[in-house]
Design an enzyme around this catalytic site. Sequence first.
Site, PDB file in Angstrom:
ATOM      1  N   LYS A 271      18.856   1.472   4.582  1.00  0.00           N
ATOM      2  CA  LYS A 271      18.570   0.717   3.356  1.00  0.00           C
ATOM      3  C   LYS A 271      19.786  -0.108   2.926  1.00  0.00           C
ATOM      4  O   LYS A 271      19.651  -1.245   2.462  1.00  0.00           O
ATOM      5  CB  LYS A 271      18.178   1.683   2.242  1.00  0.00           C
ATOM      6  CG  LYS A 271      16.733   2.129   2.267  1.00  0.00           C
ATOM      7  CD  LYS A 271      15.887   1.185   1.450  1.00  0.00           C
ATOM      8  CE  LYS A 271      14.500   1.723   1.219  1.00  0.00           C
ATOM      9  NZ  LYS A 271      13.669   0.770   0.444  1.00  0.00           N
TER      10      LYS A 271
ATOM     11  N   ARG B  65       0.821  -1.216   0.000  1.00  0.00           N
ATOM     12  CA  ARG B  65       0.000   0.000   0.000  1.00  0.00           C
ATOM     13  C   ARG B  65       0.850   1.259   0.000  1.00  0.00           C
ATOM     14  O   ARG B  65       0.322   2.369   0.103  1.00  0.00           O
ATOM     15  CB  ARG B  65      -0.946   0.014   1.207  1.00  0.00           C
ATOM     16  CG  ARG B  65      -1.910  -1.143   1.236  1.00  0.00           C
ATOM     17  CD  ARG B  65      -2.656  -1.306  -0.058  1.00  0.00           C
ATOM     18  NE  ARG B  65      -3.580  -0.218  -0.328  1.00  0.00           N
ATOM     19  CZ  ARG B  65      -4.020   0.115  -1.529  1.00  0.00           C
ATOM     20  NH1 ARG B  65      -3.572  -0.531  -2.589  1.00  0.00           N
ATOM     21  NH2 ARG B  65      -4.880   1.105  -1.691  1.00  0.00           N
ATOM     22  N   GLY B  66       2.167   1.090  -0.113  1.00  0.00           N
ATOM     23  CA  GLY B  66       3.051   2.241  -0.258  1.00  0.00           C
ATOM     24  C   GLY B  66       3.016   2.755  -1.691  1.00  0.00           C
ATOM     25  O   GLY B  66       2.342   2.205  -2.564  1.00  0.00           O
TER      26      GLY B  66
END
Length: 588
Positions: A168, A21-22
């Site tokens: 990340k 849903r990003g």
Amino acid sequence: MAVDDQFTELIPKTCVVLGGRGFLGRSLVLMLLKLGKWMVRVADSALAIQIDQYDRDSVLSEALLSGRASYFHVDLRNKRQIVQVIEGASVVFFMDTTDLNTNDFCSCYAIIVQGAKNVIKACQECRVQRLIYNSSADVVFDGSHDIYNGDESLAYPWKMENMLGDLKAQAEALILSANDIDGLSTCALRPSNVFGPGETEFVPFFVKLAKSGLAKFIIGSGDNLSDFTYSENVSHAHICAEEALVFQLASVGGKAFFITNLEPMKFWDFLSLLLGGLGYQRPFIKLPAKMGQYILLLLKWAHKKLELGYFNYPLIVRFILSASHTRTFNCAAAHKYIGYSPIVSLEEGVALTIESFSHLARDSLYSRYCSSTGQSKAEKLLGNGKVASILLWRDEMTSFTYFLALIMLFYWFFLSGRTFASSTARLLLLATVILYGYAILPSNIFGFTIQRMSLSSFDISDAVVEGSITTTVYLWNKGFQNIRILAQGDDWSMFFKVAVSLFLLKLILSHSSLTTLIGIALVFAFTAFFVYEQYEAEIDGLVEALFKSLKGSMIILTRNLPESISSLLHNDDNFQPSKAPGRVKGLR
């Protein structure tokens, strides 16, 4: 056997999109569903799925109703929940989640790094065959060095200014090191400056700056290049990577690939396209890169000391660093090993993004800023040349240099207490001393090389000399012609123009306020046009309102005048030259 293979191909494979849903997760889910060969499990931190405008063509709604798509609530910090979601899936796409609080390092670490560990363990337990991680080009950027055509041989920096890029990088390294363990094949994609419909960071951030008036500033020279990636191209790259992992394990497994639109351009030109398309003023005032660093230090201090909860320091750092450095990447490996090529051009992607953010567009009152010419009234009044560029502060350093030089000359000639001739002589003497001192300086002082001025810098071309002489002769002849006209006494208009001009000059020179007037004019020139350009609509509206009120006052005044004067003014207004003889005849 062949029939069995064909039947197997008709059965949809099951995949999981973690962070579905990003911003990028939505795009990938829609693309997977449109392909028609996937059963898609959408997993994210929200308790229930909500369909909105970015789920185009109701593809997701129909897939949820038909069972081709399903939604799962998952917390990446809970490995048991991840196992329940990915059980029986053949591939997991690990995208960004929607509940990331960038002001909370512990939360970010738990979701990004610890979440990556949990996903890896869950995939290994559930015998998932392929895991594809959506990383970022930020993982090789240290925040201080430019990257020109960087490829996958770039190592992770020892230190990063961008917290999210650091986390990340850690997650990416964990996922790549898990390749070929317990039957799991992994790879990572590194898109650069992702944008597109539904994006929640890049465009909204700069639109917010534009609304506050801060987006007009360019950090650095403005010539730094950047690579950008349209969201649909990122989704396409994930699908290419999944297919490549099936057939080319050795060349793809455990590897990372840069993903861009293959169309690098100046960062500030790209930002100008977006802001201009939405009706906001394009960036044009340049700030030194050092000033950008000081701003970062100030923001860092404010983030740590003031503990501003609404202050998204990591996001601001990320964008300021990207905006002031060159970052271009080579996608040859992605093209060669996973077969990636952009399916949406940069121009088309920008147009689609602007269309999707129409709700953030500026009022049509300011649509002049997105016109093809991009010229303001102030710029047109100043002639669109170098003078306009200086007085409108297009390049802050150049404009400030000219302003400082004029202030010094103003002091030298008007405030020093000397006569004009004395000031001129002293200025020429100072210039002579500086040039002589520069000429006798050694070529090297304390390790610094002194650049010598070429003699050609003092040469004046024949064309310039001829032009100056021609202009001088023309002005002389014009002046002589005007003097002869005055001497003949036939042109009263010329006489009054010269007389009034000389009288006004006498009034100005006879008063001690000349110095004040020149100073006010100097400051006015460097401020009035700039202010007018910023508030053009407001100033024009105010002037129009003043004219209307003045006109209304004149109408009221004429109504209150005596009848004889009012009729006389009325007859003068309606006087027509062609009817003059008739009126004279009637008076006889």
